[in-house]
Design a protein around this motif. Structure first.
Motif, PDB file in Angstrom:
ATOM      1  N   ASP A   1      -1.077   0.488  -5.614  1.00  0.00           N
ATOM      2  CA  ASP A   1      -2.271   0.841  -4.620  1.00  0.00           C
ATOM      3  C   ASP A   1      -2.837   0.269  -3.904  1.00  0.00           C
ATOM      4  O   ASP A   1      -2.641  -0.636  -2.186  1.00  0.00           O
ATOM      5  N   LEU A   2      -3.245  -1.262  -4.684  1.00  0.00           N
ATOM      6  CA  LEU A   2      -4.210  -2.115  -4.086  1.00  0.00           C
ATOM      7  C   LEU A   2      -3.628  -2.952  -2.735  1.00  0.00           C
ATOM      8  O   LEU A   2      -4.195  -3.985  -2.834  1.00  0.00           O
ATOM      9  N   SER A   3      -1.888  -2.977  -3.802  1.00  0.00           N
ATOM     10  CA  SER A   3      -1.353  -3.870  -2.892  1.00  0.00           C
ATOM     11  C   SER A   3      -1.010  -3.785  -1.685  1.00  0.00           C
ATOM     12  O   SER A   3      -0.890  -4.746  -0.615  1.00  0.00           O
ATOM     13  N   ALA A   4      -0.729  -2.646  -1.290  1.00  0.00           N
ATOM     14  CA  ALA A   4      -0.638  -2.183  -0.111  1.00  0.00           C
ATOM     15  C   ALA A   4      -2.388  -1.964   0.888  1.00  0.00           C
ATOM     16  O   ALA A   4      -2.445  -2.456   1.991  1.00  0.00           O
ATOM     17  N   VAL A   5      -3.142  -1.762  -0.026  1.00  0.00           N
ATOM     18  CA  VAL A   5      -5.344  -1.881   0.419  1.00  0.00           C
ATOM     19  C   VAL A   5      -4.652  -3.282   1.081  1.00  0.00           C
ATOM     20  O   VAL A   5      -5.128  -4.013   1.624  1.00  0.00           O
ATOM     21  N   CYS A   6      -4.410  -4.694   0.320  1.00  0.00           N
ATOM     22  CA  CYS A   6      -4.179  -5.146   0.932  1.00  0.00           C
ATOM     23  C   CYS A   6      -3.498  -6.535   1.646  1.00  0.00           C
ATOM     24  O   CYS A   6      -3.840  -6.888   2.347  1.00  0.00           O
ATOM     25  N   THR A   7      -2.542  -5.715   1.750  1.00  0.00           N
ATOM     26  CA  THR A   7      -1.267  -5.591   2.916  1.00  0.00           C
ATOM     27  C   THR A   7      -1.884  -5.393   4.032  1.00  0.00           C
ATOM     28  O   THR A   7      -1.631  -6.210   5.495  1.00  0.00           O
ATOM     29  N   ALA A   8      -3.082  -3.939   3.781  1.00  0.00           N
ATOM     30  CA  ALA A   8      -3.534  -3.922   5.446  1.00  0.00           C
ATOM     31  C   ALA A   8      -4.772  -4.434   5.685  1.00  0.00           C
ATOM     32  O   ALA A   8      -4.652  -4.736   7.028  1.00  0.00           O
ATOM     33  N   LEU A   9      -4.961  -5.032   4.184  1.00  0.00           N
ATOM     34  CA  LEU A   9      -6.216  -6.306   5.470  1.00  0.00           C
ATOM     35  C   LEU A   9      -5.846  -7.201   5.317  1.00  0.00           C
ATOM     36  O   LEU A   9      -7.018  -8.121   6.201  1.00  0.00           O
ATOM     37  N   ARG A  10      -4.458  -7.480   4.693  1.00  0.00           N
ATOM     38  CA  ARG A  10      -4.047  -8.734   5.528  1.00  0.00           C
ATOM     39  C   ARG A  10      -4.765  -9.407   4.518  1.00  0.00           C
ATOM     40  O   ARG A  10      -5.085 -11.511   5.156  1.00  0.00           O
ATOM     41  N   ALA A  11      -4.878  -9.841   3.110  1.00  0.00           N
ATOM     42  CA  ALA A  11      -5.904 -10.566   2.621  1.00  0.00           C
ATOM     43  C   ALA A  11      -5.203 -11.440   2.513  1.00  0.00           C
ATOM     44  O   ALA A  11      -4.105 -11.948   2.849  1.00  0.00           O
ATOM     45  N   VAL A  12      -5.727 -12.591   1.636  1.00  0.00           N
ATOM     46  CA  VAL A  12      -5.931 -14.396   1.564  1.00  0.00           C
ATOM     47  C   VAL A  12      -5.359 -14.065  -0.534  1.00  0.00           C
ATOM     48  O   VAL A  12      -6.628 -13.775  -0.437  1.00  0.00           O
ATOM     49  N   ALA A  13      -4.166 -14.477  -1.143  1.00  0.00           N
ATOM     50  CA  ALA A  13      -4.432 -14.324  -2.271  1.00  0.00           C
ATOM     51  C   ALA A  13      -4.426 -15.816  -2.691  1.00  0.00           C
ATOM     52  O   ALA A  13      -3.519 -17.338  -2.040  1.00  0.00           O
ATOM     53  N   VAL A  14      -5.532 -16.609  -3.281  1.00  0.00           N
ATOM     54  CA  VAL A  14      -6.283 -17.832  -3.783  1.00  0.00           C
ATOM     55  C   VAL A  14      -4.851 -17.849  -5.294  1.00  0.00           C
ATOM     56  O   VAL A  14      -5.188 -17.650  -6.289  1.00  0.00           O
ATOM     57  N   VAL A  15      -3.879 -19.171  -5.256  1.00  0.00           N
ATOM     58  CA  VAL A  15      -3.462 -19.279  -5.895  1.00  0.00           C
ATOM     59  C   VAL A  15      -3.743 -20.537  -6.750  1.00  0.00           C
ATOM     60  O   VAL A  15      -3.873 -22.005  -6.440  1.00  0.00           O
TER      61      VAL A  15
END
Length: 296
Positions: free
Chosen positions: A125-139
């Motif tokens: 679920d949260l993967s789809a959410v973060c995709t919709a929000l165009r989140a940025v992942a800090v690695v």
């Protein structure tokens, strides 16, 4: 009784120590926090890491805070904290929509946003959410830190851009004025994986859609962004006609498969319908945010 294959356990006391362990132990090492995705796979022998690096002591990765125009979420933030956060509810209600339908309280108490995203399950679920929000992942790795847009984060089912000696440490969400978001999911029973799910984020400007994001779960080989439907929304008024067109395009562009949860045709129908429902609710929330901003 199902038990995992033998493995060695290490407990990290800092991010630097975790990264050192990842580097020294190699590709057979896996990070574990909540463990609700990894451990079931280990019991089924679908995953057989030789080393588990426990990061539950890394409290500096457990936070929710606003910095500038971003909500920054530490990778070790638990589902329950996201569900109960006033900040998350105010700026990103889509996250709490999704959290309400993720598994059950024991899982939400221990599971983390970082673990969910790094699992890269196409039904997550949260993967789809973060995709919709165009989140940025800090690695973060020993060589430094890099910011990865969600559009580049997933490389395929159960595969991400996080390297073998790196860790996801933070998720950044851009706070936009006059914005609304929503998540819609169909599941066979409460807390189950999705039959189909759609997350939507909208930002309005002068009564028109200025920015749109759509992320789907369980409707393709990976968490998918609906670029063509997003483009069809941009610049349009948030009307039922606009939503119906975006729903139709989403149904055309997704790539579901027939399995025990339903036929591909049924899931394609759900993709369109859930997208329309999420758009409708996201637009209502964006309108409410707009009225609040004008009244302030």
């Amino acid at each position: 009784m199902q038990v995992p294959a033998p493995f060695e356990y290490r407990r990290a006391s800092s991010v630097d120590e975790a990264l050192t362990l990842l580097e020294s132990l190699g590709e057979e090492a896996r990070v574990i926090a909540g463990g609700h995705s990894l451990l079931p796979m280990m019991k089924l022998r679908l995953a057989r890491p030789e080393y588990l690096i426990d990061i539950n002591d890394l409290d500096d990765l457990d936070y929710l805070r606003v910095e500038g125009d971003e909500l920054r979420v530490g990778a070790l933030t638990r589902h329950r904290a996201l569900l109960e956060s006033e900040l998350v509810g105010r700026y990103f209600p889509i996250v709490q929509d999704a959290e309400r339908v993720i598994a059950d309280p024991p899982v939400r108490n221990r599971g983390t946003i970082g673990g969910s995203l790094c699992q890269a399950d196409p039904s997550e679920d949260l993967s789809a959410v973060c995709t919709a929000l165009r989140a940025v992942a800090v690695v973060r790795g020993r060589a430094g830190v890099r910011a990865v847009p969600m559009a580049e984060f997933y490389r395929g089912p159960y595969e991400t851009a996080v390297g073998a000696a790196e860790m996801l440490v933070e998720i950044r969400l851009l706070i936009l004025p006059e914005a609304g978001s929503a998540y819609e999911k169909v599941e066979r029973k409460a807390g189950d994986w999705a039959v189909a799910a759609a997350g939507v984020a909208l930002a309005l400007r002068e009564g028109r859609i200025d920015r749109a994001g759509i992320g789907l779960a369980a409707l393709g080989g990976s968490t998918v962004s609906m670029v063509r439907a997003e483009e069809a929304l941009t610049g349009r008024q948030p009307t039922e006609e606009t939503f119906a067109e975006a729903g139709r395009i989403t149904a055309e562009d997704c790539d579901p498969v027939t399995d025990g949860r339903g036929t591909a045709a049924y899931k394609r129908h759900l993709a369109g319908e859930l997208t329309v429902r999420a758009l409708r609710r996201a637009a209502e929330r964006a309108g409410a945010a707009s009225r609040t901003a004008r009244a302030a």
